[in-house]
Design a protein around this motif. Structure first.
Motif, PDB file in Angstrom:
ATOM      1  N   ARG A  96       0.811  -1.206   0.000  1.00  0.00           N
ATOM      2  CA  ARG A  96       0.000   0.000   0.000  1.00  0.00           C
ATOM      3  C   ARG A  96       0.849   1.264   0.000  1.00  0.00           C
ATOM      4  O   ARG A  96       1.902   1.322   0.635  1.00  0.00           O
TER       5      ARG A  96
ATOM      6  N   TRP B 245       4.026   2.098  -2.887  1.00  0.00           N
ATOM      7  CA  TRP B 245       4.227   0.870  -2.115  1.00  0.00           C
ATOM      8  C   TRP B 245       5.694   0.463  -2.007  1.00  0.00           C
ATOM      9  O   TRP B 245       6.127  -0.045  -0.974  1.00  0.00           O
TER      10      TRP B 245
ATOM     11  N   GLY C 187      -1.623   0.684  -4.167  1.00  0.00           N
ATOM     12  CA  GLY C 187      -0.180   0.769  -4.078  1.00  0.00           C
ATOM     13  C   GLY C 187       0.426   2.010  -4.702  1.00  0.00           C
ATOM     14  O   GLY C 187       1.528   2.420  -4.332  1.00  0.00           O
TER      15      GLY C 187
END
Length: 125
Positions: free
Chosen positions: A32, A53, A102
């Motif tokens: 994420r 991410w 992400g």
């Protein structure tokens, strides 16, 4: 369920530095994007910086560009905000947030689904 816990806030003189940390629980951190937001009294919550991410892409608000650095350590489930050359106008509660995706989520609050409790940063002149 994800929990985000910020630390590192405090009182510092103008020109000083602080490093904020945000530790995340759960298994989703490494996939994420993350963001650091700040909210001064009577003002809206604004994005200071965000990171994708992998850490390969970052974005900074104009007001902090060149002074703040966002980074992450996916092995430690932690995102950082290094703040240098602090100014009184940086005084705010700083929140970390985990995005739903992400890629960089920028300032759209709706794309973040987990928030920390906030840490106070006060810069004296």
């Amino acid at each position: 369920q994800v929990q985000l816990v910020e630390s590192g806030g405090g009182l510092v003189q103008a020109g000083g530095s602080l490093r904020l940390s945000c530790a995340a629980s759960g298994r989703t951190f490494s996939s994420r994007a993350m963001g650091w937001f700040r909210q001064a009294p009577g003002k809206e919550r604004d994005l200071a910086a965000c990171i994708n991410w992998s850490g390969g892409y970052t974005y900074y608000a104009d007001s902090v560009k060149g002074r703040f650095t966002i980074s992450r350590d996916n092995a430690k489930n932690t995102v950082y905000l290094q703040m240098n050359d602090l100014k009184p106008e940086d005084t705010a509660v700083y929140y970390c947030a985990m995005a739903k995706f992400g890629g960089l989520s920028y300032s759209n609050l709706g794309t973040y689904d987990y928030w920390g409790q906030g840490t106070q940063v006060t810069v004296s002149s």
